[in-house]
Design a protein around this motif. Sequence first.
Motif, PDB file in Angstrom:
ATOM      1  N   ASP A 126      13.752   1.436  -8.850  1.00  0.00           N
ATOM      2  CA  ASP A 126      13.122   0.529  -9.814  1.00  0.00           C
ATOM      3  C   ASP A 126      13.716  -0.882  -9.750  1.00  0.00           C
ATOM      4  O   ASP A 126      12.988  -1.878  -9.735  1.00  0.00           O
ATOM      5  CB  ASP A 126      13.267   1.100 -11.223  1.00  0.00           C
ATOM      6  CG  ASP A 126      12.481   0.306 -12.250  1.00  0.00           C
ATOM      7  OD1 ASP A 126      11.443  -0.283 -11.884  1.00  0.00           O
ATOM      8  OD2 ASP A 126      12.900   0.268 -13.420  1.00  0.00           O
ATOM      9  N   ILE A 127      15.022  -0.977  -9.699  1.00  0.00           N
ATOM     10  CA  ILE A 127      15.673  -2.296  -9.679  1.00  0.00           C
ATOM     11  C   ILE A 127      15.277  -3.061  -8.428  1.00  0.00           C
ATOM     12  O   ILE A 127      14.974  -4.265  -8.481  1.00  0.00           O
ATOM     13  CB  ILE A 127      17.212  -2.145  -9.757  1.00  0.00           C
ATOM     14  CG1 ILE A 127      17.621  -1.580 -11.123  1.00  0.00           C
ATOM     15  CG2 ILE A 127      17.893  -3.478  -9.497  1.00  0.00           C
ATOM     16  CD1 ILE A 127      19.110  -1.290 -11.257  1.00  0.00           C
ATOM     17  N   ALA A 128      15.260  -2.381  -7.290  1.00  0.00           N
ATOM     18  CA  ALA A 128      14.909  -3.046  -6.027  1.00  0.00           C
ATOM     19  C   ALA A 128      13.455  -3.497  -6.025  1.00  0.00           C
ATOM     20  O   ALA A 128      13.135  -4.603  -5.559  1.00  0.00           O
ATOM     21  CB  ALA A 128      15.169  -2.099  -4.855  1.00  0.00           C
ATOM     22  N   ALA A 129      12.553  -2.656  -6.540  1.00  0.00           N
ATOM     23  CA  ALA A 129      11.133  -3.010  -6.577  1.00  0.00           C
ATOM     24  C   ALA A 129      10.897  -4.214  -7.485  1.00  0.00           C
ATOM     25  O   ALA A 129      10.161  -5.151  -7.120  1.00  0.00           O
ATOM     26  CB  ALA A 129      10.302  -1.819  -7.057  1.00  0.00           C
ATOM     27  N   GLN A 130      11.532  -4.215  -8.655  1.00  0.00           N
ATOM     28  CA  GLN A 130      11.347  -5.330  -9.579  1.00  0.00           C
ATOM     29  C   GLN A 130      11.938  -6.612  -9.029  1.00  0.00           C
ATOM     30  O   GLN A 130      11.364  -7.700  -9.179  1.00  0.00           O
ATOM     31  CB  GLN A 130      11.965  -5.003 -10.939  1.00  0.00           C
ATOM     32  CG  GLN A 130      11.550  -5.960 -12.050  1.00  0.00           C
ATOM     33  CD  GLN A 130      10.055  -5.932 -12.292  1.00  0.00           C
ATOM     34  OE1 GLN A 130       9.481  -4.871 -12.550  1.00  0.00           O
ATOM     35  NE2 GLN A 130       9.398  -7.089 -12.218  1.00  0.00           N
ATOM     36  N   ARG A 131      13.077  -6.487  -8.367  1.00  0.00           N
ATOM     37  CA  ARG A 131      13.716  -7.668  -7.764  1.00  0.00           C
ATOM     38  C   ARG A 131      12.826  -8.259  -6.667  1.00  0.00           C
ATOM     39  O   ARG A 131      12.688  -9.478  -6.554  1.00  0.00           O
ATOM     40  CB  ARG A 131      15.074  -7.269  -7.197  1.00  0.00           C
ATOM     41  CG  ARG A 131      15.915  -8.430  -6.697  1.00  0.00           C
ATOM     42  CD  ARG A 131      17.346  -7.987  -6.442  1.00  0.00           C
ATOM     43  NE  ARG A 131      17.413  -6.878  -5.514  1.00  0.00           N
ATOM     44  CZ  ARG A 131      18.091  -5.745  -5.740  1.00  0.00           C
ATOM     45  NH1 ARG A 131      18.751  -5.578  -6.873  1.00  0.00           N
ATOM     46  NH2 ARG A 131      18.114  -4.778  -4.836  1.00  0.00           N
ATOM     47  N   LEU A 132      12.196  -7.396  -5.883  1.00  0.00           N
ATOM     48  CA  LEU A 132      11.297  -7.865  -4.823  1.00  0.00           C
ATOM     49  C   LEU A 132      10.098  -8.597  -5.418  1.00  0.00           C
ATOM     50  O   LEU A 132       9.732  -9.686  -4.956  1.00  0.00           O
ATOM     51  CB  LEU A 132      10.823  -6.674  -3.986  1.00  0.00           C
ATOM     52  CG  LEU A 132       9.873  -6.991  -2.830  1.00  0.00           C
ATOM     53  CD1 LEU A 132      10.596  -7.785  -1.745  1.00  0.00           C
ATOM     54  CD2 LEU A 132       9.291  -5.699  -2.246  1.00  0.00           C
ATOM     55  N   GLU A 165       0.851  -1.181   0.000  1.00  0.00           N
ATOM     56  CA  GLU A 165       0.000   0.000   0.000  1.00  0.00           C
ATOM     57  C   GLU A 165       0.891   1.235   0.000  1.00  0.00           C
ATOM     58  O   GLU A 165       1.442   1.627   1.024  1.00  0.00           O
ATOM     59  CB  GLU A 165      -0.917  -0.003   1.231  1.00  0.00           C
ATOM     60  CG  GLU A 165      -1.862   1.182   1.273  1.00  0.00           C
ATOM     61  CD  GLU A 165      -2.830   1.126   2.447  1.00  0.00           C
ATOM     62  OE1 GLU A 165      -3.611   2.079   2.599  1.00  0.00           O
ATOM     63  OE2 GLU A 165      -2.810   0.130   3.208  1.00  0.00           O
ATOM     64  N   CYS A 166       1.049   1.830  -1.171  1.00  0.00           N
ATOM     65  CA  CYS A 166       1.932   2.987  -1.332  1.00  0.00           C
ATOM     66  C   CYS A 166       3.330   2.648  -0.816  1.00  0.00           C
ATOM     67  O   CYS A 166       3.921   3.405  -0.039  1.00  0.00           O
ATOM     68  CB  CYS A 166       1.363   4.210  -0.614  1.00  0.00           C
ATOM     69  SG  CYS A 166       1.612   5.752  -1.516  1.00  0.00           S
ATOM     70  N   ALA A 167       3.849   1.499  -1.225  1.00  0.00           N
ATOM     71  CA  ALA A 167       5.165   1.035  -0.766  1.00  0.00           C
ATOM     72  C   ALA A 167       6.147   0.888  -1.924  1.00  0.00           C
ATOM     73  O   ALA A 167       7.293   1.335  -1.835  1.00  0.00           O
ATOM     74  CB  ALA A 167       5.033  -0.289  -0.025  1.00  0.00           C
ATOM     75  N   LEU A 168       5.719   0.283  -3.030  1.00  0.00           N
ATOM     76  CA  LEU A 168       6.615   0.084  -4.168  1.00  0.00           C
ATOM     77  C   LEU A 168       7.093   1.415  -4.738  1.00  0.00           C
ATOM     78  O   LEU A 168       8.209   1.514  -5.250  1.00  0.00           O
ATOM     79  CB  LEU A 168       5.922  -0.728  -5.270  1.00  0.00           C
ATOM     80  CG  LEU A 168       5.563  -2.181  -4.933  1.00  0.00           C
ATOM     81  CD1 LEU A 168       4.878  -2.844  -6.124  1.00  0.00           C
ATOM     82  CD2 LEU A 168       6.797  -2.974  -4.509  1.00  0.00           C
ATOM     83  N   CYS A 169       6.262   2.437  -4.632  1.00  0.00           N
ATOM     84  CA  CYS A 169       6.601   3.736  -5.222  1.00  0.00           C
ATOM     85  C   CYS A 169       7.829   4.371  -4.570  1.00  0.00           C
ATOM     86  O   CYS A 169       8.473   5.234  -5.173  1.00  0.00           O
ATOM     87  CB  CYS A 169       5.414   4.688  -5.154  1.00  0.00           C
ATOM     88  SG  CYS A 169       4.853   5.070  -3.474  1.00  0.00           S
ATOM     89  N   TYR A 170       8.183   3.977  -3.356  1.00  0.00           N
ATOM     90  CA  TYR A 170       9.337   4.545  -2.659  1.00  0.00           C
ATOM     91  C   TYR A 170      10.628   3.783  -2.932  1.00  0.00           C
ATOM     92  O   TYR A 170      11.693   4.203  -2.479  1.00  0.00           O
ATOM     93  CB  TYR A 170       9.080   4.584  -1.149  1.00  0.00           C
ATOM     94  CG  TYR A 170       8.012   5.571  -0.747  1.00  0.00           C
ATOM     95  CD1 TYR A 170       8.196   6.943  -0.929  1.00  0.00           C
ATOM     96  CD2 TYR A 170       6.811   5.142  -0.198  1.00  0.00           C
ATOM     97  CE1 TYR A 170       7.218   7.855  -0.576  1.00  0.00           C
ATOM     98  CE2 TYR A 170       5.825   6.048   0.162  1.00  0.00           C
ATOM     99  CZ  TYR A 170       6.028   7.402  -0.026  1.00  0.00           C
ATOM    100  OH  TYR A 170       5.057   8.297   0.328  1.00  0.00           O
ATOM    101  N   LEU A 171      10.530   2.665  -3.639  1.00  0.00           N
ATOM    102  CA  LEU A 171      11.707   1.843  -3.895  1.00  0.00           C
ATOM    103  C   LEU A 171      12.345   2.197  -5.228  1.00  0.00           C
ATOM    104  O   LEU A 171      11.648   2.517  -6.201  1.00  0.00           O
ATOM    105  CB  LEU A 171      11.327   0.361  -3.918  1.00  0.00           C
ATOM    106  CG  LEU A 171      10.707  -0.237  -2.659  1.00  0.00           C
ATOM    107  CD1 LEU A 171      10.407  -1.717  -2.881  1.00  0.00           C
ATOM    108  CD2 LEU A 171      11.604  -0.051  -1.452  1.00  0.00           C
TER     109      LEU A 171
END
Length: 339
Positions: free
Chosen positions: A212-218, A204-210
Amino acid sequence: MEKIVQNTDHDALTCKLSAISTRYIPCPLVHKDYFNYNDIYLSYYQTLKTLLSRRDQGSINRALRNSYPVMNYGTYLRTVSIDSLLNSYLDERVSNEYIQVVNLGCGSDLRFVHLLNNFKNIKYIDVDFKDALELKGKVLRTNLKFKQALKLDTEIMDKTENGSQLIHTENYVMMEGDLKDTSDIITKLSRYTDTNAKTVFITECALCYLPDIAAQRLIDKIIDTFDSGYWISYDPIGGNQEKDKDRFGKIMQDNLKSSRDLELPTLLKYFSEDLYSSRFTQHTNSSKKITVNIKNLWEFYLQSINDNEKKRLQKLQFLDEIEELKIMQSHYIILNAQW
């Protein structure tokens, strides 16, 4: 940067308290069976205030006094869209299946209190930075309502957390972690969950703070690790300022940078619903079929909120910023991905 991101949780809590005090939520369509909805949040806040600095208390109190309809509508749509997807998934399965729910970047969210009281076959894992979880845990332990609701007298001591004060019961676990450190997150999730069981993930409004590479890896690693998953994500999207002259994301980014030194690394990259959903559909493990549904919050309001509920909302506060509401909510998405 971590502290700046954590401070946004006070904003989210304040918005929810404002929407509760003006009766936008609980929503009778979605929260009719929720356990003491208003009392849970108001009680949490009353205890939290005793643990906050005067400056933080004053900031929250000022925000609550300025209860703008357009913001209350936004909080309503954010809350109801996530809970409607979550409830629908659980209602179909939890009566005869064990389900795990993992809230990635949970902040002060209290969904677990309702869910653990409504559904008996659930394990809930709250994931966030250690400082945020310890403050939350202190509130839950201090307040008698939460101690009883969560059965904290039967708490299990988790020796793996090196003396941490994080809560660890049979069906509720606080798990410290930085979402940018995928390896650590997966290692700990593998410790606290059954990766073969059906698992719901909430961002919930969490991926936007990561980054791009870290979010995609997660995203990729969780889909790889868990056999069966259902991901619910709520986030802002920027809009295409080159093609459509849509500068919403650029203005939002500039405002956050100047006022809080806060950045949303992927806001302008995933500026449409199709691009945002591609983060899940482009997953490299072709052996897993991933189904994605996504819509913006204005579409959700038009399609999923019935006329009676719309009339109820209109009576709560006078709203003359309809076009502003439409523009804002067209730049927030609710996604569910299943594999």
